[in-house]
Design a protein around this motif. Sequence first.
Motif, short mmCIF file in Angstrom:
data_model
loop_
_atom_site.label_atom_id
_atom_site.label_comp_id
_atom_site.label_asym_id
_atom_site.label_seq_id
_atom_site.Cartn_x
_atom_site.Cartn_y
_atom_site.Cartn_z
N GLU A 1 1.64 17.09 -11.56
CA GLU A 1 0.65 16.09 -11.99
C GLU A 1 1.06 14.69 -11.55
OE1 GLU A 1 0.46 16.77 -16.18
OE2 GLU A 1 -0.49 18.75 -15.96
N GLN B 1 0.18 13.47 -7.94
CA GLN B 1 -1.17 12.98 -7.64
C GLN B 1 -1.20 11.46 -7.50
OE1 GLN B 1 -3.91 14.58 -10.54
NE2 GLN B 1 -3.07 16.65 -10.35
N GLN C 1 5.00 21.94 -13.93
CA GLN C 1 3.64 21.42 -13.79
C GLN C 1 3.61 19.91 -14.00
OE1 GLN C 1 1.05 23.05 -12.63
NE2 GLN C 1 -0.16 21.17 -12.71
N GLU C 2 4.50 19.39 -14.84
CA GLU C 2 4.57 17.96 -15.09
C GLU C 2 4.75 17.18 -13.79
OE1 GLU C 2 7.43 14.80 -17.54
OE2 GLU C 2 7.61 16.97 -17.89
#
Length: 312
Positions: free
Chosen positions: A270, A273, A266-267
């Motif tokens: 993020e 983006q 998930q890092e």
Amino acid sequence: MAQPKYEGYCECIPTKLVREKFGDVNVYAQNAKSLLTKATGFIGNYDFTLNPYRGCQYGCSYCYAAAFTPNAQMRQDWGKWVIFKQNAAEILAKELKKWYEKNPQTPPSIYMSSVTDPYQPLESKHQLTRRLLEVMLDMGIDGYPTPTLVIQTRSPIIVRDIDYLQRFKRLRINMSIPTGSELVRKDFEPRSPSIKARLNAISKIKQSIDYFKGFLPKISITITPLLPTLATDEAAFIEKLAIADRIVIQAFHANHSRSLIASTRQEAEEIKQKYSWWYENEKLSYRKFKEKLICRLPGVEIMEGKEGFFYE
């Protein structure tokens, strides 16, 4: 058998204590029961995978290997702990002898490594990978064919072992360079070596091997996953890739929360983006970059995904 409990990652009495600190990384020592693991899935065309370490100091934000951790807390702390397999050389020698007893004239094909970097900074101290190379080469002294070996790394430390590397008749070095921009690298993999250092390592390997004394390895640059390269860096980066005989590109692994399945963390999702100009139409960005590689590197093999990771 009970699973090891690592100091700092359990609420009970730990069975594995921190042996040392390497920077901000907890280092544990553990004996391995086996070292050669039957290759499956993405690299199933090999006989075995070989991982001298568990965990990786580079801790890249996108690394799928974080899914293969002892527990959820260690997965969250990917990059802050490493387990080194202190008996690795002894175990490998036994397993290779067992292989050659059944296949005396057929060398095994080995992919090193699938869930760690065999040349992460800790290798400079413990030299596990170097000892494993020595074990493989010793098989040749005993009259057996030396294994076919592919080394996957992003580390310049590999140049330390040129004296051993040149003795492998069938060796491919996969140097991981997912982006041509230092700004992007520092966002996605801030603990890893610079792009320049990785390219210099490949140059040194190619320039240092004496054709009359050794074998020049095949060289791949794996742009996996394919990260953005800023427009100001792109042309120069592609030009430098001509040092390889193969370029491999691949998109991110799918993202999910299950363990023991290759997944993008998930890092990284993020961080993506920040580069919306690339990821808003990721398929188009990928295709355009691939087309530039094909157009500007006519003498280099451009491959995608699984096929690019084979030795041949």
